[in-house]
Design a protein around this motif. Structure first.
Motif, PDB file in Angstrom:
ATOM      1  N   THR A  27      14.644  -6.920  11.495  1.00  0.00           N
ATOM      2  CA  THR A  27      12.923  -5.709  10.762  1.00  0.00           C
ATOM      3  C   THR A  27      13.536  -6.400   9.756  1.00  0.00           C
ATOM      4  N   LYS A  28      14.904  -6.459   9.131  1.00  0.00           N
ATOM      5  CA  LYS A  28      14.909  -6.577   7.773  1.00  0.00           C
ATOM      6  C   LYS A  28      14.555  -8.414   7.421  1.00  0.00           C
ATOM      7  N   ARG A  29      15.201  -8.884   7.648  1.00  0.00           N
ATOM      8  CA  ARG A  29      14.469 -10.460   7.586  1.00  0.00           C
ATOM      9  C   ARG A  29      13.563 -10.567   8.140  1.00  0.00           C
ATOM     10  N   SER A  30      12.782  -9.905   9.051  1.00  0.00           N
ATOM     11  CA  SER A  30      10.962 -10.657   8.907  1.00  0.00           C
ATOM     12  C   SER A  30      10.377  -9.973   7.325  1.00  0.00           C
ATOM     13  N   PHE A  31      10.490  -8.628   6.909  1.00  0.00           N
ATOM     14  CA  PHE A  31      10.370  -8.050   6.427  1.00  0.00           C
ATOM     15  C   PHE A  31      10.281  -8.961   4.489  1.00  0.00           C
ATOM     16  N   GLN A  32      11.648  -8.983   4.732  1.00  0.00           N
ATOM     17  CA  GLN A  32      11.851 -10.343   3.051  1.00  0.00           C
ATOM     18  C   GLN A  32      11.182 -11.897   3.195  1.00  0.00           C
ATOM     19  N   GLN A  48       3.089  -5.237  -5.467  1.00  0.00           N
ATOM     20  CA  GLN A  48       2.685  -6.421  -4.865  1.00  0.00           C
ATOM     21  C   GLN A  48       3.076  -5.939  -3.226  1.00  0.00           C
ATOM     22  N   GLN A  49       3.688  -4.812  -3.285  1.00  0.00           N
ATOM     23  CA  GLN A  49       4.069  -4.928  -1.882  1.00  0.00           C
ATOM     24  C   GLN A  49       3.667  -3.331  -1.627  1.00  0.00           C
ATOM     25  N   PRO A  50       2.936  -3.045  -1.442  1.00  0.00           N
ATOM     26  CA  PRO A  50       1.725  -1.975  -0.906  1.00  0.00           C
ATOM     27  C   PRO A  50       3.060  -0.628  -0.419  1.00  0.00           C
ATOM     28  N   ALA A  51       2.885   0.556  -0.440  1.00  0.00           N
ATOM     29  CA  ALA A  51       3.894   1.199   0.241  1.00  0.00           C
ATOM     30  C   ALA A  51       3.350   1.142   1.629  1.00  0.00           C
ATOM     31  N   SER A  52       4.059   1.531   2.576  1.00  0.00           N
ATOM     32  CA  SER A  52       4.249   1.307   4.175  1.00  0.00           C
ATOM     33  C   SER A  52       5.224   2.108   4.778  1.00  0.00           C
ATOM     34  N   LEU A  53       4.985   2.548   6.756  1.00  0.00           N
ATOM     35  CA  LEU A  53       5.965   3.171   6.777  1.00  0.00           C
ATOM     36  C   LEU A  53       7.479   2.465   6.572  1.00  0.00           C
ATOM     37  N   GLU A  54       6.842   0.475   6.875  1.00  0.00           N
ATOM     38  CA  GLU A  54       7.929  -0.187   6.900  1.00  0.00           C
ATOM     39  C   GLU A  54       8.700  -0.399   6.083  1.00  0.00           C
ATOM     40  N   THR A  55       7.479  -0.442   5.094  1.00  0.00           N
ATOM     41  CA  THR A  55       8.686  -1.060   3.589  1.00  0.00           C
ATOM     42  C   THR A  55       9.843   0.829   3.671  1.00  0.00           C
ATOM     43  N   ALA A  56       9.106   2.281   3.889  1.00  0.00           N
ATOM     44  CA  ALA A  56      10.228   3.331   3.828  1.00  0.00           C
ATOM     45  C   ALA A  56      11.889   2.610   4.744  1.00  0.00           C
ATOM     46  N   LEU A  57      11.013   2.692   6.231  1.00  0.00           N
ATOM     47  CA  LEU A  57      12.735   2.522   6.941  1.00  0.00           C
ATOM     48  C   LEU A  57      13.071   1.309   6.195  1.00  0.00           C
ATOM     49  N   LEU A  58      13.240   0.000   5.510  1.00  0.00           N
ATOM     50  CA  LEU A  58      13.697  -0.995   5.274  1.00  0.00           C
ATOM     51  C   LEU A  58      14.636  -0.246   3.967  1.00  0.00           C
ATOM     52  N   LYS A  66      16.013   7.253  -2.564  1.00  0.00           N
ATOM     53  CA  LYS A  66      15.389   7.597  -3.534  1.00  0.00           C
ATOM     54  C   LYS A  66      13.449   7.217  -3.581  1.00  0.00           C
ATOM     55  N   SER A  67      13.822   5.835  -3.947  1.00  0.00           N
ATOM     56  CA  SER A  67      13.167   4.635  -3.533  1.00  0.00           C
ATOM     57  C   SER A  67      12.278   5.076  -1.980  1.00  0.00           C
ATOM     58  N   ALA A  68      12.977   5.903  -1.213  1.00  0.00           N
ATOM     59  CA  ALA A  68      12.030   5.838   0.412  1.00  0.00           C
ATOM     60  C   ALA A  68      11.559   6.911   0.656  1.00  0.00           C
ATOM     61  N   LEU A  69      12.175   8.001  -0.773  1.00  0.00           N
ATOM     62  CA  LEU A  69      11.378   8.879  -0.564  1.00  0.00           C
ATOM     63  C   LEU A  69       9.758   9.247  -1.802  1.00  0.00           C
ATOM     64  N   GLN A  70       9.700   8.378  -2.527  1.00  0.00           N
ATOM     65  CA  GLN A  70       8.500   7.998  -3.604  1.00  0.00           C
ATOM     66  C   GLN A  70       7.176   7.232  -2.045  1.00  0.00           C
ATOM     67  N   THR A  71       8.313   5.946  -1.482  1.00  0.00           N
ATOM     68  CA  THR A  71       7.015   5.502  -1.015  1.00  0.00           C
ATOM     69  C   THR A  71       6.013   6.466   0.340  1.00  0.00           C
ATOM     70  N   LEU A  72       7.394   7.348   1.385  1.00  0.00           N
ATOM     71  CA  LEU A  72       6.584   8.281   1.471  1.00  0.00           C
ATOM     72  C   LEU A  72       6.088   9.382   1.374  1.00  0.00           C
ATOM     73  N   LYS A  73       6.031   9.661  -0.109  1.00  0.00           N
ATOM     74  CA  LYS A  73       5.333  11.036  -0.609  1.00  0.00           C
ATOM     75  C   LYS A  73       3.771  10.035  -0.539  1.00  0.00           C
ATOM     76  N   ILE A  74       4.066   8.627  -1.241  1.00  0.00           N
ATOM     77  CA  ILE A  74       2.550   8.277  -1.023  1.00  0.00           C
ATOM     78  C   ILE A  74       2.084   7.922   0.387  1.00  0.00           C
ATOM     79  N   LEU A  75       2.523   7.465   1.415  1.00  0.00           N
ATOM     80  CA  LEU A  75       2.157   7.515   2.724  1.00  0.00           C
ATOM     81  C   LEU A  75       1.973   9.353   2.676  1.00  0.00           C
TER      82      LEU A  75
END
Length: 227
Positions: A27-32, A48-58, A66-75
């Motif tokens: 999943t990490k590789r495909s995301f990258q 360039q990378q819109p917030a998504s659940l995939e982003t947060a999980l990665l 902390k980065s995941a928290l911000q992504t998840l709050k947007i979602l």
């Protein structure tokens, strides 16, 4: 012999959401490859990378809570009360040692895994009665196995509360998991038969229903018997 849960007249469990521990390297590789920004192993959401659940999980898989928290709050702003987003928010808060916020998110999520992790939080905080109540609500495979352990382990912090647990129901639910091969368990009809028998011996009506189902369909080595 696998059948749909809807065919069973005895208790089953709600949907079990994937925990953050299941993120794979693929999943990490495909995301990258898809264009996420990665610097020295870090992953960040950007314009360039819109917030998504995939982003947060990665981000969680890289322990960038902390980065995941911000992504998840947007979602969550876009999908208020979403149980999966709330679960992962709770996971981030836990790892950031913000336990009150973690508890709130887990309870609002209400998924089996979220409730189980809330149980572990209460247990760590020595809130034993609250821990037991939330554990009984979870019905995840982890919760069911933990309930069995409480009854068998005299050193378990909740052992003295074991009389408040309906072990007939617990064993019936476990029997169904083994019969269907759910929550990471292999299909094991013999184990299901044993658990349904134990459930019925404890006077739980659905334990008898489970046994009747096995006999009716000739499962677990039993001959089909409509009587």
């Amino acid at each position: 012999h696998l059948v749909s849960l809807t065919q069973f007249p005895f208790p089953t469990h709600p949907t079990h959401y994937m925990s953050s521990s299941t993120y794979s390297n693929s999943t990490k590789r495909s995301f990258q490859r898809s264009g996420s920004s990665a610097n020295n192993g870090s992953v960040h959401s950007s314009s360039q990378q819109p917030a998504s659940l995939e982003t947060a999980l990665l981000q969680i898989s890289y322990k960038e809570y902390k980065s995941a928290l911000q992504t998840l709050k947007i979602l969550l702003h876009a999908s208020p009360q979403h149980p999966t987003i709330l679960y992962h928010l709770g996971h981030c808060y836990m790892n950031l040692h913000q336990y009150k916020d973690a508890e709130k998110c887990y309870l609002m999520s209400g998924t089996p895994q979220a409730l189980f992790e809330c149980y572990e939080l209460y247990l760590d905080q020595k809130q034993y009665e609250a821990a037991l109540e939330i554990l009984k609500k979870s019905q995840s495979i982890d919760a069911l196995l933990e309930l069995v352990r409480i009854n068998e382990d005299v050193f378990h912090p909740l052992y003295r509360f074991r009389t408040k647990i309906d072990f007939g129901k617990v064993k019936c639910l476990l029997g169904t998991r083994y019969l269907l091969g759910e929550d990471g368990l292999d299909v094991n009809e013999k184990r299901a038969l044993q658990l349904y028998k134990e459930s019925a011996d404890l006077g739980y009506a659905s334990g008898y229903t489970g046994l009747a189902y096995l006999y009716e369909h000739g499962l677990a080595g039993l001959e089909g018997d409509m009587d």
